[in-house]
Enzyme design. Structure first.
Site, PDB file in Angstrom:
ATOM      1  N   MET A  91      65.680  21.293  16.296  1.00 31.86           N
ATOM      2  CA  MET A  91      66.084  22.610  15.808  1.00 31.86           C
ATOM      3  C   MET A  91      67.013  22.688  14.247  1.00 31.86           C
ATOM      4  SD  MET A  91      65.190  24.333  18.340  1.00 31.86           S
ATOM      5  CE  MET A  91      66.048  26.043  18.555  1.00 31.86           C
ATOM      6  N   ILE A  93      65.763  23.527  10.234  1.00 27.72           N
ATOM      7  CA  ILE A  93      64.643  24.166   9.597  1.00 27.72           C
ATOM      8  C   ILE A  93      64.214  23.091   8.203  1.00 27.72           C
ATOM      9  CG2 ILE A  93      64.073  25.786   7.904  1.00 27.72           C
ATOM     10  CD1 ILE A  93      65.723  27.820   9.536  1.00 27.72           C
ATOM     11  N   ASN A 108      54.228  22.285  15.754  1.00 28.71           N
ATOM     12  CA  ASN A 108      55.533  22.553  16.130  1.00 28.71           C
ATOM     13  C   ASN A 108      55.306  23.611  17.382  1.00 28.71           C
ATOM     14  OD1 ASN A 108      58.334  23.303  16.595  1.00 28.71           O
ATOM     15  ND2 ASN A 108      57.858  25.224  15.442  1.00 28.71           N
ATOM     16  N   HIS A 110      56.536  26.846  19.685  1.00 30.00           N
ATOM     17  CA  HIS A 110      57.642  27.742  19.669  1.00 30.00           C
ATOM     18  C   HIS A 110      57.441  28.786  20.561  1.00 30.00           C
ATOM     19  CE1 HIS A 110      59.971  30.618  17.217  1.00 30.00           C
ATOM     20  NE2 HIS A 110      59.341  31.718  17.761  1.00 30.00           N
ATOM     21  N   SER A 137      53.536  29.192  21.407  1.00 29.90           N
ATOM     22  CA  SER A 137      52.389  28.937  20.485  1.00 29.90           C
ATOM     23  C   SER A 137      52.758  27.453  19.910  1.00 29.90           C
ATOM     24  CB  SER A 137      52.773  30.086  19.382  1.00 29.90           C
ATOM     25  OG  SER A 137      52.511  31.196  19.591  1.00 29.90           O
ATOM     26  N   ASP A 144      56.574  28.539   5.424  1.00 30.41           N
ATOM     27  CA  ASP A 144      57.319  29.645   6.107  1.00 30.41           C
ATOM     28  C   ASP A 144      57.264  29.296   7.482  1.00 30.41           C
ATOM     29  OD1 ASP A 144      56.552  30.965   3.577  1.00 30.41           O
ATOM     30  OD2 ASP A 144      54.623  31.218   4.188  1.00 30.41           O
ATOM     31  N   ASP A 146      57.710  29.280  11.072  1.00 30.87           N
ATOM     32  CA  ASP A 146      57.097  29.654  12.239  1.00 30.87           C
ATOM     33  C   ASP A 146      55.822  30.518  12.047  1.00 30.87           C
ATOM     34  OD1 ASP A 146      59.095  28.281  14.196  1.00 30.87           O
ATOM     35  OD2 ASP A 146      60.156  30.267  14.117  1.00 30.87           O
ATOM     36  N   GLU A 175      54.520  25.769  28.202  1.00 30.34           N
ATOM     37  CA  GLU A 175      54.655  24.817  26.984  1.00 30.34           C
ATOM     38  C   GLU A 175      54.354  23.444  27.428  1.00 30.34           C
ATOM     39  OE1 GLU A 175      58.458  25.078  24.698  1.00 30.34           O
ATOM     40  OE2 GLU A 175      58.798  26.892  25.446  1.00 30.34           O
TER      41      GLU A 175
HETATM   42  C1  GAR Z   1      61.428  24.674  23.758  1.00 33.31           C
HETATM   43  O1  GAR Z   1      61.471  25.985  24.522  1.00 33.31           O
HETATM   44  C2  GAR Z   1      60.870  24.792  22.423  1.00 33.31           C
HETATM   45  O2  GAR Z   1      59.610  25.897  22.397  1.00 33.31           O
HETATM   46  C3  GAR Z   1      62.003  25.623  21.715  1.00 33.31           C
HETATM   47  O3  GAR Z   1      63.222  24.777  22.197  1.00 33.31           O
HETATM   48  C4  GAR Z   1      62.843  24.457  23.483  1.00 33.31           C
HETATM   49  C5  GAR Z   1      62.835  22.918  23.487  1.00 33.31           C
HETATM   50  O4  GAR Z   1      63.098  22.330  24.724  1.00 33.31           O
HETATM   51  N1  GAR Z   1      61.852  25.464  20.285  1.00 33.31           N
HETATM   52  C6  GAR Z   1      62.122  26.447  19.544  1.00 33.31           C
HETATM   53  O5  GAR Z   1      62.888  27.195  19.868  1.00 33.31           O
HETATM   54  C7  GAR Z   1      61.882  26.041  17.945  1.00 33.31           C
HETATM   55  N2  GAR Z   1      62.460  27.080  17.264  1.00 33.31           N
HETATM   56  P1  GAR Z   1      62.775  20.818  25.332  1.00 33.31           P
HETATM   57  O6  GAR Z   1      63.863  20.070  24.492  1.00 33.31           O
HETATM   58  O7  GAR Z   1      63.163  20.698  26.738  1.00 33.31           O
HETATM   59  O8  GAR Z   1      61.261  20.401  24.888  1.00 33.31           O
END
Ligand code: GAR
Length: 197
Positions: A91, A93, A108, A110, A137, A144, A146, A175
């Protein structure tokens, strides 16, 4: 020789676990490092339990000096011999300078069907918009936020009574299927998009 993959996390690391556990047998890649910017991130312990080397580069002592933070990040990744970076709930940028150094080698995940809802609060935004479906995704990271080329997407229905949390849980399951599927292709040099759901 296997391709060396570094996985960057900030939290519980459930995507990291899905990726790490997928890299066995004839998989072209192996995890070489799990790195977190958060010292207490739950995923670090899960990585150690799997025998994967871990590292912490805490962003806080850098006090907003992103270039210095990223120089340290880069040094640790190079030291680990990383060839591909998977951002998995990382998390922070990343600046253009860092992204350029890893361009074409950094993925990544998202939690939205990009190009919809880059940034945060994706599930609440999908619910507020009245979307009938949501998803996740995997994309190549470019400067840029995401917005890099999409390498895979997975879709889930939005159900009556869904909350951001219930939708997030449904998407997260996908995911865990999507990211390993994309990484396997990507690590073997195949960028054909993966579509699930
Ligand atoms: C996941 O849902 C991922 O897609 C999101 O954070 C979560 C992490 O969960 N990522 C973002 O929002 C990136 N901008 P995890 O630590 O259990 O994998």
């Amino acid at each position: 020789m296997s391709v060396r993959v570094a996985i960057l996390i900030s939290g519980g690391g459930s995507n990291m676990v899905a990726l790490a556990d997928s890299m066995t047998g004839d998989h072209p890649a192996r995890p070489c490092l799990v790195l977190s910017n958060v010292p207490g991130a739950g995923g670090l312990q899960k990585a150690r339990a799997r025998g994967i080397p871990t590292a912490v580069v805490d962003h806080r002592p850098f006090k907003g000096d992103r270039a210095a933070f990223e120089a340290e990040l880069h040094a640790v990744l190079v030291q680990a011999g990383a060839e591909i970076i998977c951002l998995a709930g990382f998390m922070r940028i990343l600046t253009e300078g860092f992204v350029r150094r890893w361009q074409g080698r950094m993925l990544n995940i998202h939690p939205s069907l990009l190009p919809k809802y880059p940034g945060l609060d994706t599930h609440a935004r999908a619910l507020n918009a009245g979307d009938a479906e949501a998803g996740c995704s995997v994309h190549e990271v470019t400067a840029d936020l995401d917005a890099g080329p999409v390498l895979g997407q997975a879709r889930v229905p939005v159900k009556p009574g869904d909350t951001p949390d219930s939708l997030a849980a449904r998407v997260l399951e996908m995911e865990h299927r999507l990211y390993p599927a994309v990484l396997r292709r990507f690590a073997s040099g195949d960028r054909t998009p993966v579509n699930l759901g």
